[in-house]
Design an enzyme around this catalytic site. Structure first.
Site, PDB file in Angstrom:
ATOM      1  CD  GLU A 188      -2.917  -1.319   2.209  1.00  0.00           C
ATOM      2  OE1 GLU A 188      -2.794  -0.587   3.212  1.00  0.00           O
ATOM      3  OE2 GLU A 188      -3.853  -2.138   2.063  1.00  0.00           O
ATOM      4  CB  CYS A 243      -4.090  -6.366  -5.597  1.00  0.00           C
ATOM      5  SG  CYS A 243      -5.491  -5.262  -5.465  1.00  0.00           S
ATOM      6  CD  GLU A 292      -5.315 -10.799  -5.853  1.00  0.00           C
ATOM      7  OE1 GLU A 292      -4.700  -9.815  -5.396  1.00  0.00           O
ATOM      8  OE2 GLU A 292      -6.449 -11.123  -5.479  1.00  0.00           O
TER       9      GLU A 292
HETATM   10  N1  THU Z   1      -6.375  -6.506  -2.090  1.00  0.00           N
HETATM   11  C1  THU Z   1      -5.575  -7.441  -2.678  1.00  0.00           C
HETATM   12  O1  THU Z   1      -4.335  -7.431  -2.526  1.00  0.00           O
HETATM   13  N2  THU Z   1      -6.170  -8.390  -3.422  1.00  0.00           N
HETATM   14  C2  THU Z   1      -7.512  -8.550  -3.565  1.00  0.00           C
HETATM   15  O2  THU Z   1      -7.941  -9.471  -4.232  1.00  0.00           O
HETATM   16  C3  THU Z   1      -8.430  -7.599  -2.920  1.00  0.00           C
HETATM   17  C4  THU Z   1      -7.803  -6.447  -2.252  1.00  0.00           C
HETATM   18  C5  THU Z   1      -5.727  -5.500  -1.235  1.00  0.00           C
HETATM   19  C6  THU Z   1      -5.700  -4.106  -1.762  1.00  0.00           C
HETATM   20  C7  THU Z   1      -5.540  -3.318  -0.469  1.00  0.00           C
HETATM   21  O3  THU Z   1      -4.167  -3.305  -0.107  1.00  0.00           O
HETATM   22  C8  THU Z   1      -6.276  -4.138   0.556  1.00  0.00           C
HETATM   23  O4  THU Z   1      -6.389  -5.444   0.005  1.00  0.00           O
HETATM   24  C9  THU Z   1      -7.658  -3.602   0.892  1.00  0.00           C
HETATM   25  O5  THU Z   1      -8.402  -3.387  -0.241  1.00  0.00           O
END
Ligand code: THU
Length: 159
Positions: A63, A72, A74
Site C-alpha cells: 500500500e 494488490c 495478485e
Molecule cells: N487486495 C488485494 O491485494 N487483493 C484482492 O484481491 C483484494 C484487495 C488489497 C488491496 C488493499 O491493499 C487491501 O487489500 C484492501 O483493499
C-alpha cells in the site's frame, strides 16, 4: 428479446481434500501475507504462482499513502513472475487473505483490475491458469480465468 445466461464452474473443496501440491501452494500464499505492507487497510493478502517449470513465486499487497498507488497481491505476484520468467506460463495461482486476527472464512474474491491482469497473463501464454481462492471454511478452484471474468475485454476485441 433474447436472454443470455453465463455459467461459471467453480469447484468447492476443503483443505484436506486438496492434493499435496495445491496445499503447498496455498501455504505459500498464506505465508506471503506476512510480508505484505498494509498500514492503511490492515488487510493482508498473499498470492503464490506455480509456474510450468515448477518454480513458485510469491507476492503480497503493497500500500501507499496515495492510496491508488498501492497494488494488490495478485498483480504484484503476476507481474513479478512475468518480469522474472517471461517464457513460463503460470499453471496455478493461489490467493489467501487475513485480517490482523485470522484468515477470512470465505474464499478471497480478487478485485476487477486483478481479474483483468490474470486474464491477460493467461492469454499471453495461451495456457489456462488454475485459480485457487483460499478461505478457512471452503476453497474455490477454477480451471481458468474466464470463470472469474466472463464477457471480458481482451486484445481481440480491438481487431
Ligand atoms: N487486495 C488485494 O491485494 N487483493 C484482492 O484481491 C483484494 C484487495 C488489497 C488491496 C488493499 O491493499 C487491501 O487489500 C484492501 O483493499
Amino acid at each position: 428479446m433474447k436472454e443470455l445466461t453465463l455459467k461459471s464452474k467453480v469447484c468447492v473443496y476443503s483443505y484436506e481434500e486438496l492434493s499435496e501440491i495445491d496445499r503447498q501452494l496455498i501455504d505459500k500464499a498464506k505465508e506471503a501475507t506476512n510480508r505484505s505492507y498494509v498500514p492503511y487497510s490492515h488487510f493482508h493478502v498473499g498470492a503464490a504462482a506455480r509456474l510450468m517449470n515448477g518454480t513458485v513465486v510469491t507476492g503480497n499487497n503493497q500500500e501507499n499513502a496515495a492510496y491508488p498507488s498501492g497494488i494488490c497481491a495478485e498483480r504484484t505476484t503476476l507481474f513479478y513472475a512475468n518480469a522474472q520468467y517471461p517464457d513460463q506460463p503460470i499453471e496455478t495461482l493461489a490467493i489467501a487473505a487475513r485480517t490482523e486476527k485470522d484468515f477470512i472464512d470465505s474464499p478471497i474474491p480478487p478485485c476487477g483490475a486483478c481479474r483483468q491482469v490474470m486474464l491477460e497473463t493467461e492469454n499471453r501464454f495461451k495456457h489456462p491458469m488454475r485459480i485457487i481462492l483460499y478461505g478457512k471454511k471452503e476453497i474455490y478452484i477454477m480451471e481458468s480465468v474466464g470463470t472469474l471474468l466472463p464477457l471480458s475485454f481482451k486484445a481481440e476485441t480491438m481487431e
